[in-house]
Design a protein around this motif. Structure first.
Motif, mmCIF file in Angstrom:
data_model
loop_
_atom_site.group_PDB
_atom_site.id
_atom_site.type_symbol
_atom_site.label_atom_id
_atom_site.label_comp_id
_atom_site.label_asym_id
_atom_site.label_seq_id
_atom_site.Cartn_x
_atom_site.Cartn_y
_atom_site.Cartn_z
ATOM 1 N N UNK A 185 0.855 -1.200 0.000
ATOM 2 C CA UNK A 185 0.000 0.000 0.000
ATOM 3 C C UNK A 185 0.883 1.239 0.000
ATOM 4 N N UNK A 186 0.574 2.171 -0.892
ATOM 5 C CA UNK A 186 1.433 3.334 -1.077
ATOM 6 C C UNK A 186 0.625 4.626 -0.997
ATOM 7 N N UNK A 187 1.167 5.608 -0.277
ATOM 8 C CA UNK A 187 0.614 6.963 -0.245
ATOM 9 C C UNK A 187 1.621 7.864 -0.960
ATOM 10 N N UNK A 188 1.177 8.513 -2.034
ATOM 11 C CA UNK A 188 2.091 9.320 -2.845
ATOM 12 C C UNK A 188 1.626 10.771 -2.860
ATOM 13 N N UNK A 236 4.676 18.450 4.649
ATOM 14 C CA UNK A 236 3.628 17.442 4.809
ATOM 15 C C UNK A 236 4.237 16.040 4.912
ATOM 16 N N UNK A 237 5.226 15.767 4.084
ATOM 17 C CA UNK A 237 5.895 14.466 4.136
ATOM 18 C C UNK A 237 6.527 14.248 5.512
ATOM 19 N N UNK A 238 7.229 15.275 6.026
ATOM 20 C CA UNK A 238 7.870 15.172 7.341
ATOM 21 C C UNK A 238 6.852 14.926 8.444
ATOM 22 N N UNK A 239 5.645 15.452 8.276
ATOM 23 C CA UNK A 239 4.595 15.263 9.277
ATOM 24 C C UNK A 239 4.006 13.863 9.205
ATOM 25 N N UNK A 240 3.754 13.384 7.997
ATOM 26 C CA UNK A 240 3.087 12.092 7.830
ATOM 27 C C UNK A 240 3.983 10.921 8.230
ATOM 28 N N UNK A 241 5.294 11.041 8.030
ATOM 29 C CA UNK A 241 6.170 9.926 8.416
ATOM 30 C C UNK A 241 6.285 9.795 9.933
ATOM 31 N N UNK A 242 5.745 10.754 10.665
ATOM 32 C CA UNK A 242 5.699 10.643 12.125
ATOM 33 C C UNK A 242 4.676 9.606 12.583
ATOM 34 N N UNK A 297 3.471 2.827 2.635
ATOM 35 C CA UNK A 297 4.787 3.334 2.246
ATOM 36 C C UNK A 297 4.546 4.683 1.576
ATOM 37 N N UNK A 298 5.330 5.699 1.947
ATOM 38 C CA UNK A 298 5.052 7.053 1.458
ATOM 39 C C UNK A 298 6.250 7.623 0.702
ATOM 40 N N UNK A 299 5.946 8.413 -0.306
ATOM 41 C CA UNK A 299 6.957 9.200 -1.016
ATOM 42 C C UNK A 299 6.293 10.481 -1.495
ATOM 43 N N UNK A 300 7.118 11.438 -1.968
ATOM 44 C CA UNK A 300 6.576 12.735 -2.406
ATOM 45 C C UNK A 300 7.380 13.232 -3.602
ATOM 46 N N UNK A 301 6.925 12.884 -4.801
ATOM 47 C CA UNK A 301 7.623 13.272 -6.036
ATOM 48 C C UNK A 301 6.766 14.260 -6.814
ATOM 49 N N UNK A 302 7.167 15.521 -6.797
ATOM 50 C CA UNK A 302 6.355 16.559 -7.444
ATOM 51 C C UNK A 302 6.418 16.480 -8.964
ATOM 52 N N UNK A 311 -2.201 12.083 -3.031
ATOM 53 C CA UNK A 311 -2.483 13.360 -2.366
ATOM 54 C C UNK A 311 -1.866 14.480 -3.197
ATOM 55 N N UNK A 312 -2.701 15.444 -3.572
ATOM 56 C CA UNK A 312 -2.268 16.547 -4.433
ATOM 57 C C UNK A 312 -2.471 17.861 -3.689
ATOM 58 N N UNK A 313 -1.367 18.535 -3.374
ATOM 59 C CA UNK A 313 -1.407 19.803 -2.641
ATOM 60 C C UNK A 313 -1.287 20.952 -3.643
ATOM 61 N N UNK A 314 -2.193 21.915 -3.555
ATOM 62 C CA UNK A 314 -2.177 23.060 -4.473
ATOM 63 C C UNK A 314 -2.245 24.353 -3.665
ATOM 64 N N UNK A 315 -1.917 25.465 -4.322
ATOM 65 C CA UNK A 315 -1.958 26.764 -3.652
ATOM 66 C C UNK A 315 -2.201 27.867 -4.672
ATOM 67 N N UNK A 316 -2.336 29.086 -4.202
ATOM 68 C CA UNK A 316 -2.489 30.245 -5.073
ATOM 69 C C UNK A 316 -1.318 30.263 -6.071
ATOM 70 N N UNK A 317 -1.585 30.252 -7.387
ATOM 71 C CA UNK A 317 -0.513 30.195 -8.387
ATOM 72 C C UNK A 317 0.505 31.326 -8.268
ATOM 73 N N UNK A 318 0.054 32.515 -7.888
ATOM 74 C CA UNK A 318 0.992 33.637 -7.737
ATOM 75 C C UNK A 318 1.956 33.369 -6.576
ATOM 76 N N UNK A 319 1.416 32.850 -5.469
ATOM 77 C CA UNK A 319 2.273 32.511 -4.328
ATOM 78 C C UNK A 319 3.244 31.397 -4.702
ATOM 79 N N UNK A 320 2.769 30.423 -5.493
ATOM 80 C CA UNK A 320 3.655 29.350 -5.942
ATOM 81 C C UNK A 320 4.780 29.899 -6.810
ATOM 82 N N UNK A 321 4.430 30.775 -7.745
ATOM 83 C CA UNK A 321 5.443 31.345 -8.637
ATOM 84 C C UNK A 321 6.484 32.154 -7.855
#
Length: 339
Positions: free
Chosen positions: A74-77, A89-95, A143-148, A177-187
């Motif tokens: 079972x995988x959480x990506x 988020x990854x650092x939090x979930x592996x706790x 099992x978790x990983x985070x590849x953007x 799991x897909x994390x999104x945010x305000x595009x201007x803040x992301x840029x």
């Protein structure tokens, strides 16, 4: 006479046998046709599958069709997006005690292996399983990983199809799991990150400052609705969770609870119900100025770099780029990335 009448009455009553003939077949208690076993009866198999599907996810490890028997099933990506807090988020979930961390947070397995879809076979899956050498089936449930890079199509195509291919081939579980945010803040965060990279970043930033041209890759990263299409074409909605970056920052406990519920895990088992903020941007800027003098960006200090913002013209350009994508997010997913 009386004796003959008595004999006739006795002969008319059936006599019970003293000893049952063992060779004689016994009468069946029930005339009903015996039920087939679940293995023989397709209808019973479907019922069993339905019952199994009703169990809460994460309560037991799956039995894989192929793959390493002692490896994860079972995988959480965290599929992205870049600069949306996936590191925190990854650092939090592996706790969580039942979540097993990957050998590296961002392996990019499904984008680095640029193979035809048919070549994603048992060997490829076993290679993926080997990214979790500390996996213990008696303890871990995900099992978790985070590849953007998994949400950068078409620059990195076919990640969703490749994950689906291994899911179908092996019977493994994948929760996305897909994390999104305000595009201007992301840029803005993207360019702050670029400033700390002496190779590609320096060229990217200078091009922005000199020519006013935004990086083309930003449009791909911020096109959240387009990225979601690739995953919804390959996975059910129950397998995909969209998380808003601002909710992670301002409502971290509730957001983590939603994620654990999505994975079918007990929130109470987590070591900390609040998000771990890694402050990776601040650390990169600090490290950059320790290793490189101010001559790279004359007059720019660590404080100014962390406070740097895009121009109003660039912000408007990003909004114009993404107006169709933003509308789809609101209409189809009821998500407003502007807050």
């Amino acid at each position: 006479n009386l004796y003959q009448q008595q004999q006739q009455q006795e002969n008319s009553v059936p006599q019970k046998p003293v000893r049952q003939n063992l060779d004689q077949k016994q009468p069946q208690q029930e005339k009903a046709v015996p039920q087939k076993s679940a293995r023989q009866n397709p209808e019973a198999q479907q019922k069993e599958k339905k019952k199994a599907g009703q169990k809460k996810p994460g309560k037991e490890n799956l039995t894989l069709l192929i793959g390493l028997p002692n490896g994860p099933s079972s995988f959480a990506i965290l599929i992205g997006a870049m600069k949306c807090g996936t590191t925190s988020l990854y650092a939090s979930l592996v706790n969580h005690p039942v979540i097993c961390p990957c050998t590296e947070k961002e392996p990019g397995y499904f984008t680095n292996l640029d193979l035809p879809l048919a070549d994603y076979n048992e060997d490829i899956f076993q290679g993926y399983q080997s990214l979790w050498p500390t996996w213990d089936s008696k303890i871990h449930q995900f099992a978790i990983e985070a590849s953007t890079s998994y949400s950068k199509c078409p620059d990195f195509p076919n990640a969703a199809q490749r994950i689906k291919r291994l899911k179908k081939l092996t019977g493994a579980k994948f929760k996305l799991i897909y994390v999104i945010r305000d595009p201007v803040a992301l840029a803005t965060s993207f360019y702050r990150h670029a400033m700390t990279d002496i190779n590609w970043g320096k060229h990217t930033v200078k091009k922005l400052l000199a020519d006013g041209k935004l990086a083309r890759g930003l449009r791909v990263i911020c096109s959240y609705a387009k990225q979601l299409v690739f995953y919804h074409n390959n996975f059910g909605r129950d397998d995909i969770l969209i998380v808003h970056f601002e909710d992670m920052v301002h409502h971290s406990e509730t957001t983590l609870a939603d994620i654990y519920r999505f994975l079918g895990l007990d929130m109470g088992a987590a070591l900390d119900s609040k998000l771990i903020h890694t402050h990776s941007s601040k650390k990169r800027v600090t490290d950059f100025f320790e290793n490189h003098s101010e001559h790279v960006y004359p007059g720019l200090t660590p404080e100014k770099m962390l406070a740097w913002e895009l121009s109003d013209n660039h912000k408007k350009q990003i909004r114009n780029w993404l107006q169709d994508d933003i509308r789809i997010l609101i209409d189809k997913y009821n998500i407003d990335t502007s807050h």
